[in-house]
Design a protein around this motif. Structure first.
Motif, short mmCIF file in Angstrom:
data_model
loop_
_atom_site.label_atom_id
_atom_site.label_comp_id
_atom_site.label_asym_id
_atom_site.label_seq_id
_atom_site.Cartn_x
_atom_site.Cartn_y
_atom_site.Cartn_z
N ALA A 12 0.87 -1.19 0.00
CA ALA A 12 0.00 0.00 0.00
C ALA A 12 0.89 1.22 0.00
N ASN A 13 0.49 2.27 -0.68
CA ASN A 13 1.34 3.46 -0.74
C ASN A 13 1.03 4.42 0.41
N ARG A 14 1.89 5.42 0.56
CA ARG A 14 1.77 6.36 1.67
C ARG A 14 0.50 7.20 1.55
N THR A 15 0.10 7.50 0.33
CA THR A 15 -1.10 8.32 0.14
C THR A 15 -2.30 7.66 0.78
N LEU A 16 -2.52 6.38 0.52
CA LEU A 16 -3.64 5.67 1.11
C LEU A 16 -3.48 5.57 2.63
N TYR A 37 -3.43 4.96 8.92
CA TYR A 37 -2.52 3.83 9.19
C TYR A 37 -1.13 4.18 8.68
N ASP A 38 -0.12 3.48 9.24
CA ASP A 38 1.18 3.42 8.58
C ASP A 38 1.05 2.43 7.42
N ALA A 39 1.84 2.66 6.39
CA ALA A 39 1.78 1.75 5.25
C ALA A 39 2.08 0.32 5.69
N ALA A 40 3.02 0.17 6.66
CA ALA A 40 3.38 -1.17 7.14
C ALA A 40 2.21 -1.82 7.86
N GLU A 41 1.37 -1.01 8.53
CA GLU A 41 0.22 -1.57 9.24
C GLU A 41 -0.81 -2.15 8.28
N LEU A 42 -0.91 -1.56 7.11
CA LEU A 42 -1.89 -2.05 6.14
C LEU A 42 -1.49 -3.40 5.56
N VAL A 43 -0.21 -3.64 5.42
CA VAL A 43 0.27 -4.90 4.85
C VAL A 43 -0.15 -6.04 5.77
N GLY A 44 -0.75 -7.04 5.21
CA GLY A 44 -1.22 -8.18 5.97
C GLY A 44 -2.69 -8.11 6.32
N ARG A 49 -6.65 -7.74 5.59
CA ARG A 49 -7.52 -8.08 4.46
C ARG A 49 -8.18 -6.82 3.94
N PHE A 50 -8.21 -6.66 2.64
CA PHE A 50 -8.89 -5.51 2.07
C PHE A 50 -10.35 -5.49 2.52
N TYR A 51 -10.92 -6.66 2.64
CA TYR A 51 -12.30 -6.81 3.11
C TYR A 51 -12.51 -6.11 4.44
N ASP A 52 -11.48 -6.17 5.35
CA ASP A 52 -11.60 -5.60 6.69
C ASP A 52 -11.59 -4.08 6.67
N LEU A 53 -11.13 -3.46 5.57
CA LEU A 53 -11.12 -2.00 5.48
C LEU A 53 -12.48 -1.43 5.06
N LEU A 54 -13.42 -2.29 4.72
CA LEU A 54 -14.73 -1.84 4.24
C LEU A 54 -15.76 -1.87 5.37
N ASN A 55 -16.78 -1.01 5.27
CA ASN A 55 -17.87 -1.10 6.23
C ASN A 55 -18.77 -2.26 5.86
N ILE A 56 -19.83 -2.48 6.63
CA ILE A 56 -20.68 -3.66 6.42
C ILE A 56 -21.31 -3.66 5.03
N ALA A 57 -21.84 -2.49 4.62
CA ALA A 57 -22.45 -2.43 3.28
C ALA A 57 -21.42 -2.69 2.21
N GLY A 58 -20.20 -2.16 2.39
CA GLY A 58 -19.13 -2.39 1.42
C GLY A 58 -18.71 -3.84 1.36
N ALA A 103 -11.45 4.25 8.16
CA ALA A 103 -10.16 4.74 8.63
C ALA A 103 -9.82 4.10 9.98
N LYS A 104 -8.59 4.32 10.44
CA LYS A 104 -8.14 3.73 11.70
C LYS A 104 -8.95 4.24 12.87
N ASP A 105 -9.36 5.53 12.81
CA ASP A 105 -10.14 6.11 13.90
C ASP A 105 -11.65 5.89 13.75
N GLY A 106 -12.04 5.05 12.79
CA GLY A 106 -13.44 4.72 12.60
C GLY A 106 -14.17 5.59 11.60
#
Length: 379
Positions: free
Chosen positions: A40-44, A50-57, A59-68, A95-98
């Protein structure tokens, strides 16, 4: 010389591809076949907190809300498998803060030569402003729709009220007309007969106004002008009666009449009489008192022609363009104000009979001419 050669020669600045990826004006993600983020790049990372390193590992699925997540499982993932790519998919990233971040995502699969899925690349674009704009458009559309609906309901209610009111006015008016006729048979003074004549003229005028209001309301409610078509051999006497009624309303005006209906006319005679009444009333109202009003009605070939003319000032061209519009009254004397529906109703009666109503006006004469075929079918 190619761009690479120019860069090597120092003619173009050398782009830092690492910086291009990390600080691109969009978010980049690479997702493994198991759904885990591998890059993941720094922009995202900056957008999501998040730190870019935190995003690695993760699941993309976990970054989405329930509808997503539901949309991802039911639409996005199947489309990717079928098409290999999708564009401008609206999602909400958590986002990390909800915080919920509205985004548009483009995704494309990367496969090996043997067709095995290696990873999925995604670009993420913020869509908050776009979503807000779309919501504003939808709100404006809904508001406009509601306004149109309310105005339509108000208009229909107003026109129904006019129709009911006009209908209910007929009963007391009929009683007044009957009483006037009964009194006319009594022995009265000259002054009494003169007053009865004025009352009879007022009854005729009021009945004409009610007819115009009812016809206008029917037209606006989509019912149009109703016709009862039949061969009328007594049309001449009816038109003569109309002229007599208008003479009683304006006894001080000279009205010259030339009526010769020599052939049967398939028409609604009551409506034709109403048309003549409106044209004649208009001529009396707007014509010069120093000139007679002329009425002619005759059958010419296969057509009925009715003409009403009066002297006076010519009608301005800009007024002629609006003469047959409802509620247009032009210049009238204060004692002769009306609703401005007479010519409009006349034009509607003309259309219902498949005829033509025209006007010609100059400083010597203003003439309205109505023509229609002798044989009219229901139109």
């Amino acid at each position: 010389m190619s761009d690479l050669d120019k860069q090597a020669a120092g003619d173009l600045p050398v782009e830092d591809l690492e910086d291009l990826y990390e600080n691109a004006p969009c978010g980049y993600l690479s997702v493994a076949p198991n759904g885990r983020i591998v890059k993941a790049n720094r922009t995202l990372a900056g957008w999501t907190g998040y730190d870019a390193a935190e995003l690695v590992g993760k699941r993309f699925y976990d970054l989405l809300n329930i509808a997503g997540r539901i949309f991802f499982e039911t639409h996005l993932a199947p489309l990717l498998r079928m098409q290999g790519s999708v564009n401008e998919v609206a999602l909400d990233v958590a986002a990390k803060d909800g915080r919920k971040i509205p985004v548009l995502a483009n995704a494309a699969e990367k496969r090996s030569n043997d067709g095995r899925l290696l990873f999925t690349r995604l670009t993420i674009f913020p869509a908050g402003d776009r979503r807000r704009y779309e919501r504003d458009l939808l709100s404006a559309r809904d508001a406009a729709t509601e306004t149109v609906r309310t105005e339509r309901e108000t208009s229909e209610l107003r026109e129904q009220f006019i129709a009911v009111l006009g209908h209910d006015l007929r009963n007391p008016l009929a009683s007044i007309a009957s009483g006037v006729r009964m009194l006319d048979a009594e022995a009265l003074s000259e002054r009494g007969h003169r007053i009865l004549g004025l009352m009879q003229g007022s009854v005729v005028r009021a009945a004409s106004l009610i007819d115009d209001v009812l016809d206008f309301a029917r037209g606006r409610l989509g019912k149009g002008i109703a016709l009862s078509l039949q061969p009328n051999e007594g049309l001449q006497s009816l038109l003569e009666q109309v002229v007599a009624e208008l003479r009683s309303v304006a006894p001080d005006r000279a009205i010259e009449v030339d009526i010769a209906i020599e052939q049967p006319v398939n028409c609604d005679s009551v409506r034709i009489g109403q048309l003549l009444s409106n044209l004649l009333g208009n001529a009396i109202t707007h014509g010069s008192a120093d000139h007679p009003v002329c009425v002619s009605a005759r059958t010419e070939g296969d057509r009925l022609v009715i003409a009403v003319s009066n002297g006076g000032t010519a009608i301005p061209p800009q007024a002629i363009e609006r003469l047959f519009q409802p509620f247009f009254r032009g210049e009238v004397r204060s004692s002769q104000n009306g609703l401005g529906l007479g010519l409009f109703i006349a034009s509607q009666i003309t259309s219902a009979h498949g005829g033509d109503l025209s006007v010609a006006s100059n400083d010597e004469e203003t003439r309205f001419t109505f023509t229609m075929p002798l044989e009219v079918s229901n139109i």
